[in-house]
Design a protein around this motif. Sequence first.
Motif, PDB file in Angstrom:
ATOM      1  N   ALA A 181      74.119  -5.382  47.467  1.00  0.00           N
ATOM      2  CA  ALA A 181      74.600  -5.130  46.106  1.00  0.00           C
ATOM      3  C   ALA A 181      73.538  -5.509  45.080  1.00  0.00           C
ATOM      4  O   ALA A 181      73.352  -4.800  44.074  1.00  0.00           O
ATOM      5  CB  ALA A 181      75.884  -5.923  45.860  1.00  0.00           C
ATOM      6  N   VAL A 182      72.819  -6.588  45.331  1.00  0.00           N
ATOM      7  CA  VAL A 182      71.752  -7.009  44.419  1.00  0.00           C
ATOM      8  C   VAL A 182      70.654  -5.947  44.370  1.00  0.00           C
ATOM      9  O   VAL A 182      70.186  -5.557  43.287  1.00  0.00           O
ATOM     10  CB  VAL A 182      71.167  -8.367  44.868  1.00  0.00           C
ATOM     11  N   VAL A 183      70.238  -5.459  45.540  1.00  0.00           N
ATOM     12  CA  VAL A 183      69.183  -4.456  45.592  1.00  0.00           C
ATOM     13  C   VAL A 183      69.620  -3.181  44.886  1.00  0.00           C
ATOM     14  O   VAL A 183      68.832  -2.545  44.174  1.00  0.00           O
ATOM     15  CB  VAL A 183      68.796  -4.165  47.059  1.00  0.00           C
ATOM     16  N   ARG A 184      70.866  -2.784  45.063  1.00  0.00           N
ATOM     17  CA  ARG A 184      71.335  -1.515  44.503  1.00  0.00           C
ATOM     18  C   ARG A 184      71.519  -1.546  42.994  1.00  0.00           C
ATOM     19  O   ARG A 184      71.828  -0.521  42.392  1.00  0.00           O
ATOM     20  CB  ARG A 184      72.645  -1.105  45.196  1.00  0.00           C
ATOM     21  N   HIS A 185      71.299  -2.699  42.400  1.00  0.00           N
ATOM     22  CA  HIS A 185      71.341  -2.773  40.930  1.00  0.00           C
ATOM     23  C   HIS A 185      69.951  -2.617  40.320  1.00  0.00           C
ATOM     24  O   HIS A 185      69.821  -2.594  39.098  1.00  0.00           O
ATOM     25  CB  HIS A 185      71.956  -4.107  40.467  1.00  0.00           C
ATOM     26  N   HIS A 186      68.908  -2.477  41.163  1.00  0.00           N
ATOM     27  CA  HIS A 186      67.564  -2.448  40.580  1.00  0.00           C
ATOM     28  C   HIS A 186      67.314  -1.227  39.695  1.00  0.00           C
ATOM     29  O   HIS A 186      66.557  -1.334  38.719  1.00  0.00           O
ATOM     30  CB  HIS A 186      66.481  -2.591  41.668  1.00  0.00           C
ATOM     31  N   PRO A 187      67.928  -0.049  39.944  1.00  0.00           N
ATOM     32  CA  PRO A 187      67.694   1.051  38.993  1.00  0.00           C
ATOM     33  C   PRO A 187      68.194   0.731  37.584  1.00  0.00           C
ATOM     34  O   PRO A 187      67.518   1.045  36.586  1.00  0.00           O
ATOM     35  CB  PRO A 187      68.464   2.222  39.617  1.00  0.00           C
ATOM     36  N   HIS A 247      67.625   7.024  43.284  1.00  0.00           N
ATOM     37  CA  HIS A 247      68.405   6.766  44.502  1.00  0.00           C
ATOM     38  C   HIS A 247      69.710   7.561  44.545  1.00  0.00           C
ATOM     39  O   HIS A 247      70.539   7.331  45.439  1.00  0.00           O
ATOM     40  CB  HIS A 247      68.705   5.274  44.653  1.00  0.00           C
ATOM     41  N   GLU A 248      69.885   8.486  43.635  1.00  0.00           N
ATOM     42  CA  GLU A 248      71.062   9.355  43.696  1.00  0.00           C
ATOM     43  C   GLU A 248      70.838  10.428  44.767  1.00  0.00           C
ATOM     44  O   GLU A 248      69.703  10.722  45.144  1.00  0.00           O
ATOM     45  CB  GLU A 248      71.306  10.018  42.334  1.00  0.00           C
ATOM     46  N   ARG A 249      71.952  11.018  45.237  1.00  0.00           N
ATOM     47  CA  ARG A 249      71.896  12.080  46.250  1.00  0.00           C
ATOM     48  C   ARG A 249      72.600  13.314  45.719  1.00  0.00           C
ATOM     49  O   ARG A 249      73.542  13.211  44.922  1.00  0.00           O
ATOM     50  CB  ARG A 249      72.581  11.615  47.547  1.00  0.00           C
ATOM     51  N   VAL A 250      72.186  14.477  46.177  1.00  0.00           N
ATOM     52  CA  VAL A 250      72.789  15.708  45.645  1.00  0.00           C
ATOM     53  C   VAL A 250      74.252  15.857  46.064  1.00  0.00           C
ATOM     54  O   VAL A 250      74.994  16.615  45.451  1.00  0.00           O
ATOM     55  CB  VAL A 250      71.988  16.963  46.075  1.00  0.00           C
ATOM     56  N   GLY A 253      76.377  13.372  45.900  1.00  0.00           N
ATOM     57  CA  GLY A 253      77.135  12.395  45.145  1.00  0.00           C
ATOM     58  C   GLY A 253      77.325  11.061  45.843  1.00  0.00           C
ATOM     59  O   GLY A 253      78.061  10.201  45.342  1.00  0.00           O
ATOM     60  N   ARG A 254      76.646  10.842  46.969  1.00  0.00           N
ATOM     61  CA  ARG A 254      76.843   9.606  47.720  1.00  0.00           C
ATOM     62  C   ARG A 254      75.720   8.590  47.479  1.00  0.00           C
ATOM     63  O   ARG A 254      75.592   7.621  48.213  1.00  0.00           O
ATOM     64  CB  ARG A 254      76.951   9.925  49.211  1.00  0.00           C
ATOM     65  N   GLY A 255      74.913   8.818  46.450  1.00  0.00           N
ATOM     66  CA  GLY A 255      73.846   7.872  46.125  1.00  0.00           C
ATOM     67  C   GLY A 255      74.316   6.809  45.152  1.00  0.00           C
ATOM     68  O   GLY A 255      75.509   6.663  44.871  1.00  0.00           O
ATOM     69  N   TYR A 256      73.374   6.076  44.601  1.00  0.00           N
ATOM     70  CA  TYR A 256      73.704   5.030  43.622  1.00  0.00           C
ATOM     71  C   TYR A 256      72.658   5.065  42.508  1.00  0.00           C
ATOM     72  O   TYR A 256      71.588   5.645  42.676  1.00  0.00           O
ATOM     73  CB  TYR A 256      73.760   3.651  44.310  1.00  0.00           C
ATOM     74  N   PRO A 257      72.986   4.530  41.313  1.00  0.00           N
ATOM     75  CA  PRO A 257      74.132   3.652  41.021  1.00  0.00           C
ATOM     76  C   PRO A 257      75.406   4.371  40.557  1.00  0.00           C
ATOM     77  O   PRO A 257      76.454   3.740  40.468  1.00  0.00           O
ATOM     78  CB  PRO A 257      73.589   2.764  39.894  1.00  0.00           C
ATOM     79  N   PHE A 258      75.362   5.665  40.251  1.00  0.00           N
ATOM     80  CA  PHE A 258      76.512   6.319  39.620  1.00  0.00           C
ATOM     81  C   PHE A 258      77.172   7.391  40.475  1.00  0.00           C
ATOM     82  O   PHE A 258      78.198   7.934  40.084  1.00  0.00           O
ATOM     83  CB  PHE A 258      76.099   6.936  38.275  1.00  0.00           C
ATOM     84  N   GLY A 259      76.592   7.735  41.604  1.00  0.00           N
ATOM     85  CA  GLY A 259      77.188   8.771  42.436  1.00  0.00           C
ATOM     86  C   GLY A 259      77.152  10.147  41.799  1.00  0.00           C
ATOM     87  O   GLY A 259      78.056  10.959  42.009  1.00  0.00           O
ATOM     88  N   LEU A 260      76.095  10.432  41.031  1.00  0.00           N
ATOM     89  CA  LEU A 260      75.951  11.759  40.432  1.00  0.00           C
ATOM     90  C   LEU A 260      75.619  12.770  41.519  1.00  0.00           C
ATOM     91  O   LEU A 260      75.057  12.430  42.555  1.00  0.00           O
ATOM     92  CB  LEU A 260      74.850  11.753  39.372  1.00  0.00           C
ATOM     93  N   MET A 261      75.928  14.034  41.281  1.00  0.00           N
ATOM     94  CA  MET A 261      75.660  15.030  42.309  1.00  0.00           C
ATOM     95  C   MET A 261      75.173  16.342  41.717  1.00  0.00           C
ATOM     96  O   MET A 261      75.369  16.622  40.534  1.00  0.00           O
ATOM     97  CB  MET A 261      76.920  15.282  43.149  1.00  0.00           C
TER      98      MET A 261
END
Length: 419
Positions: A222-228, A252-255, A257-265
């Motif tokens: 969780a700490v690492v995934r806040h770096h963006p 780190h987003e994915r097309v 929608g399963r990426g982070y930090p917002f799950g954009l797609m």
Amino acid sequence: MTIKTSAARPGMYVHAVEGGWMASPFWRKHLVLASARDVAKLVEAGIGEIVIDTDKGVGPLAPASAPLSVAAAVETAAPAVTVTSTAPPPRTRRRAASELDRARAVVEQSRAAMLRMFADARMGHAIDHRALAPLVDSITESVARDQRALLTVTRLRSKDEYTWLHSVAVGALLIGFARHLGLPEEEASDLGLAGLLHDIGKMAVPSAVLEKTGSLDPAELAVVRHHPEKGHALLLGGDVPDVVRDVCLHHHERVDGRGYPFGLMGERLSLAARMSAVCDVYDAVTSQRPYKRPWAPGDALARMQSWHGHFDPELLAAFIDHIGIHPPGALVRLRSNRLALVLGTGVDDPTAPPVRAFFDIPTQARLPLTDVATDAAGDPILGSERGAYWFGMSWDRMRTAVLTANSNDASPSARAVGA
């Protein structure tokens, strides 16, 4: 046996090189040094030591202990004679700087600038992106001369140098990728800056977490995934280009929608964000990390293609064309205007893998299966192609038939696919 590269000589069998095989200018794991030029290439690449196998090649020269020759003995016994010469001493010729030399100079230039930037980030100070402008220019010039040289040098990294050298490599990849896509030079430059700063938020992550060799626990992840988000906050204000903040926040987003930090797609992700996702992952998986060994470029691209939903597939295909390393199973067009499937990874050169040709584009006809070399003396690869475009719904069946055909059938007299 490990020896200094300066002691290498033709006929030696090189089992390994300092920095791993990806640091080698020969791009292969093992080789026999065939000439003095091969030795020079290792030296020019900055490889300090090599591991040789004396069972498969010659060993180092033994210390001189042989008796003096007749001429040498006479010279030794003769009284010394002082000769005065008015001729000027011979001038030592300096070796012309190679592109690897220039790339090493760019990396050295980047060291101070990037470490200073990261130190400011750790202290929570505002980021002066203008200080990186000369570095972006140097990287752009290096990529324009030889896109592979800078990436080769950044592979010679220790675990302590990973974060800043990864940023330099991603910056170089984004500049080269932007130029390949035909984007304006100003946009390419901004993307290079975005690559340099995309991981600035990792300065808010404890070093113990970043350098951990084992799996991260949920709290650490969780700490690492806040770096963006941390990095984006550091870049707010001032005249930082919007694309730099965009890449920092969304790489780190994915097309799907399963990426982070917002799950954009999909289309909610900008072109720059989708490009940076490809470049970031490619450099990460092909680099030495504290917790993993690097993947070979061809294997890395094959795996990336198999991660459905992770990357924009069209951009990933364009990136593969840009890199020039086509993974096993990829459909490619050859110089002869034949379609072929890549069978494996090139041993001597990853940009020239073995392929199996099966379709003639001008006549739109299937051909007998033919295994082909794609080096300069064979039938080089022009670029990647989409199977569904050429063969529609039958592509998966055809691809399987070509790849699984007995190697004895892959010859000029073999049967045509589907015949």
